[in-house]
Write a protein that holds these residues in place. Structure first.
Motif, PDB file in Angstrom:
ATOM      1  N   LYS A  60       3.003  -6.451  -3.511  1.00  0.00           N
ATOM      2  CA  LYS A  60       2.160  -5.368  -4.753  1.00  0.00           C
ATOM      3  C   LYS A  60       1.021  -5.205  -3.907  1.00  0.00           C
ATOM      4  N   LYS A  61      -0.022  -5.878  -3.426  1.00  0.00           N
ATOM      5  CA  LYS A  61      -1.273  -5.297  -2.100  1.00  0.00           C
ATOM      6  C   LYS A  61      -0.974  -4.915  -1.683  1.00  0.00           C
ATOM      7  N   GLY A  63       1.221  -2.385  -1.638  1.00  0.00           N
ATOM      8  CA  GLY A  63       1.497  -1.213  -2.232  1.00  0.00           C
ATOM      9  C   GLY A  63       2.752  -0.103  -2.237  1.00  0.00           C
ATOM     10  N   SER A  64       3.770  -0.720  -1.182  1.00  0.00           N
ATOM     11  CA  SER A  64       4.929  -0.466  -0.839  1.00  0.00           C
ATOM     12  C   SER A  64       6.410  -1.613  -0.797  1.00  0.00           C
ATOM     13  N   LEU A 101       6.764  -2.401  -8.600  1.00  0.00           N
ATOM     14  CA  LEU A 101       5.536  -1.061  -7.982  1.00  0.00           C
ATOM     15  C   LEU A 101       5.417  -0.105  -8.794  1.00  0.00           C
ATOM     16  N   LYS A 106       8.246   3.974  -3.989  1.00  0.00           N
ATOM     17  CA  LYS A 106       7.097   3.580  -2.902  1.00  0.00           C
ATOM     18  C   LYS A 106       8.101   2.504  -2.276  1.00  0.00           C
TER      19      LYS A 106
END
Lengths: 368, 388
Positions: A60-61, A63-64, A101, A106
């Motif tokens: 999650k941090k 983003g992919s 996400l 992503k």
């Protein structure tokens, strides 16, 4: 590099037989540089030590999602005319990305071959592996975790129609092409030995090479998972001259994996896949999902789509995680028909992959 | 300079001290890093739940090997699979070494040919095959060989020899135990005869009558055993059974393609090595050979080659080691060598990657060191004979 510069002049002086007092000066210099080298190597070793955090939070941090996929398996994972990755496995990656996400695209897709796939997942260079690997005890108990079965398959045999072979027993004495280190290699050995058949096994590095050799008539049959055969045989120029024997000699349950110990990520992936199957069970499709979300009074559908309850929060995901996944790629049946169904080149039967209440084995665990 | 010094600490020794400290420090550092690596690997393996060790070697190998020189069947262990695979590597490497040396020699001499077409062909050969990656060449030979040969049902048949895209099937002689004993005896006799002839040669290259009689007695005795001793064995012929031919000796396309790839590619380098050896021999040697009436081929073989070899053997040794190492490309076309069987099948079946890689490295290292030792011995031998 500095180390070499220091030793070199002192060597030259040895040759010239120079005076000792310069040497003492050099010695202290040398000790210093050795100490420097030692500290440097200590520091670099310290940097190598890995920092472990929860993989789901990392994703999650970041983003992919970094996902390992099969390099070239038409219907499951291959590139279309526009150069886009398409297939059954690719749709699953989109669903997972949409659930975690909020956006199906992503993903960073990494085509990985058999031998590299497991070590990469173990080492953490891949988050998830959506590939064609059979769920076995050794793999699951080892450093990997299977999430759930998305294909129930079995090992089959691809043969030339003009060979006159109708069943596997007719292949007694045949030369077989197989890919190396696969469960197929062991299954076929077990099966032929068990039945007292003679055979010759040619183990190639991967299915592509095995298929090329089969195409050149080096072997009488090629064997691997029947879906794999259906996929790879699309590459044969004279596909209509070949057929897959109806018998299966093994059970091949196939599904996505995460690394051992990544329980939260494993749960997120498992329940995303469950949501796709539950959607088919409840009749939710890509087309009707928006209206159902607004109007449905079915408590199951409301729970699944995040209208009521807090399923998403329990998994560490957003409220509309499953809505995003289904909206992105449709339910299990839609994914199947788009990539493998009767209107595609593969034209596969649902068979064991039909829903449990339609004679198959596909069942979503309850959303409670 | 006259200074009184301790006998242990001569000026020369004192000067060596910094270097010595430095070397000891480096060694300690290396040992420490190595130790760290072992510890690290151990703890990581533990974390991943992989049990280390060589216990898996004795468990059943649940797969089959297509080309096997030893008995390998149901219930055979991983160790036996490794031995079978190693023998395949050895057969391939040895044939590759022989063939690439012979090809290299022929190409080298062809490049010196006075016929411009011949020397051009040799040069083209070298420049073409030297500059294409070996793996591509192996694929070319493999798929080329299979594609150009007929299927089993349309095999080329010449007497008992059968050729199709499954391989070249030859009759093979199956020795009985008695046959093995007798053949070994015969071999010893012939070798003994040759040694006697060589040892007893007089200065003028003649052998006296007494020795000849001894040699004849030995040879005729062995001939008598061969004729009247009973059957040594029988011929086994390839027979079509079901999908393919069985029995006799089978040379598979995988082996042919690997051998062709390895020997053609490496023969280009070998020819350059031999060529440099030949160039290093002064032209006078050639002319001298001509004046004493030796023909072109004879002067090449008897005068030029033995001297050229002295220059060529050390670099040729390196090239031959490359042949052995390159045999590990076999996995690409299903030739069951150690890289393919151990590094491919066994690793994925047992997950004992570190152990398997150590075994493969150990086998290649041992093989190459043996080759180095043999070549060094041979080199020493011809240096002594050369008297230089």
């Amino acid at each position: 590099m500095t180390l070499f510069k220091i030793i070199k002049p002192s060597d030259e002086r040895l040759l010239m037989n120079s005076k000792p007092e310069i040497n003492t000066m050099k010695t202290s210099h040398l000790v210093k540089s050795i100490l420097k080298a030692l500290t440097m190597s200590l520091l670099s070793l310290g940097l190598v030590v890995q920092v472990y955090a929860d993989r789901l939070d990392d994703i999650k941090k970041r983003g992919s999602l970094i996902i390992g996929i099969a390099p070239n398996s038409p219907g499951f994972s291959s590139t279309d005319n526009q150069g886009n990755r398409v297939g059954f496995d690719i749709d699953l990656t989109k669903a997972i990305s949409a659930a975690i996400l909020g956006d199906p695209n992503k993903t960073q897709l990494r085509p990985v071959k058999g031998k590299q796939a497991f070590p990469s997942l173990r080492a953490g260079t891949l988050d998830v592996l959506v590939h064609r690997f059979t769920w076995t005890l050794s793999r699951d108990a080892g450093s990997l975790n299977y999430t759930r079965v998305m294909n129930f398959d079995g090992q089959g045999f691809l043969i030339r129609k003009d060979l006159g072979v109708k069943k596997i027993a007719d292949l007694n004495g045949a030369v077989l092409c197989v890919s190396q280190g696969s469960t197929s290699e062991m299954n076929v050995t077990d099966y032929f030995r068990k039945n007292g058949f003679t055979f010759e096994l040619l183990a190639f590095q991967n299915n592509e090479q095995a298929l090329t050799a089969y195409g050149a008539k080096r072997c009488d049959a090629m064997t691997t998972d029947s879906f794999g055969l259906a996929a790879h045989s699309q590459k044969l120029p004279d596909r209509s001259q070949h057929m897959i024997l109806p018998e299966r000699i093994s059970k091949e349950p196939i599904g996505p994996l995460v690394a051992h110990g990544e329980d939260r990520l494993g749960d997120a992936v498992r329940w995303t896949l469950n949501a796709l199957i539950a959607a088919e069970e409840m009749g939710i499709t890509q087309a009707n999902i928006d209206s159902l979300k607004k109007t449905s009074r079915n408590p199951e559908i409301k729970r699944l789509l995040g209208v009521s309850g807090n399923m998403g929060a329990k998994l560490g995901l957003s409220k509309d995680w499953s809505y995003n996944a289904i909206k992105a790629v449709g339910n299990y049946g839609e994914i199947w028909n788009r990539n493998l169904g009767p209107d595609t080149p593969l034209g596969l039967d649902r068979g064991l992959n039909a829903l449990w209440n339609e004679g198959g084995l596909m069942m979503s665990m309850p959303f409670r | 300079m006259s200074m009184r010094r301790n006998a242990l600490l001569t000026p020369k020794r004192r000067e060596q001290i910094p270097a010595l400290i430095f070397q000891v420090a480096i060694i300690l550092l290396l040992v420490w890093i190595g130790w760290k690596m072992v510890l690290n690997a151990q703890s990581n393996l533990e974390r991943l739940g992989i049990s280390a060790g060589f216990g898996f070697l004795t468990s059943d190998a649940g797969f089959d090997i297509s080309q096997k020189l030893i008995d390998f069947q149901e219930g055979s262990s991983y160790l036996q699979a490794m031995i079978a695979a190693y023998l395949n590597t050895i057969v391939l490497a040895l044939s590759g070494i022989l063939l690439c040396s012979v090809l290299g020699l022929i190409v080298a001499f062809t490049r010196f040919s006075k016929n411009p077409v011949l020397s051009l062909v040799a040069e083209l050969y070298v420049e073409t095959f030297r500059n294409i990656p070996l793996l591509l060449q192996i694929f070319f030979w493999y798929f080329g060989v299979i594609a150009s040969l007929p299927s089993v049902r349309n095999s080329h048949i010449l007497g008992s020899v059968v050729l199709n895209n499954r391989g070249l099937f030859l009759p093979a002689f199956q020795f009985t135990f008695f046959g093995v004993l007798v053949s070994a005896g015969l071999l010893i006799c012939v070798v003994a005869a040759i040694i006697i002839l060589y040892r007893k040669k007089t200065t003028y290259g003649r052998v006296d009558r007494k020795t000849w009689i001894w040699v004849l007695i030995v040879l005729s005795a062995s001939l008598a055993i061969l004729l009247f001793g009973g059957p040594l064995g029988k011929w086994e012929l390839p027979v079509l059974s079901g999908f393919t031919y069985r029995g006799g000796l089978t040379i598979r396309p995988e082996f042919v393609a690997m051998l062709a790839g390895l020997s053609v590619y490496n023969s280009t380098f070998m020819s350059e090595i031999f060529r440099s050896g030949i160039i290093s021999i002064s032209k006078g040697q050639h002319e001298a050979a001509e004046t004493v009436g030796l023909s072109g081929i004879k002067s090449n073989l008897l005068i030029v080659l033995p001297q050229a070899l002295r220059v060529a053997i050390p670099p040729a040794g390196g090239q031959l080691q490359i042949v052995i190492k390159a045999s590990s490309l076999s996995a690409a076309i299903a030739y069951p060598d150690i890289m393919s069987v151990i590094g491919g099948t066994i690793i994925t079946q047992t997950s004992q990657a570190i152990e398997c890689m150590f075994i493969i490295m150990g086998l290649f290292l041992a093989t190459n060191l043996t080759l180095t030792w043999l070549l060094n011995t041979y080199n020493g031998f011809i240096m002594r004979r050369g008297g230089r």
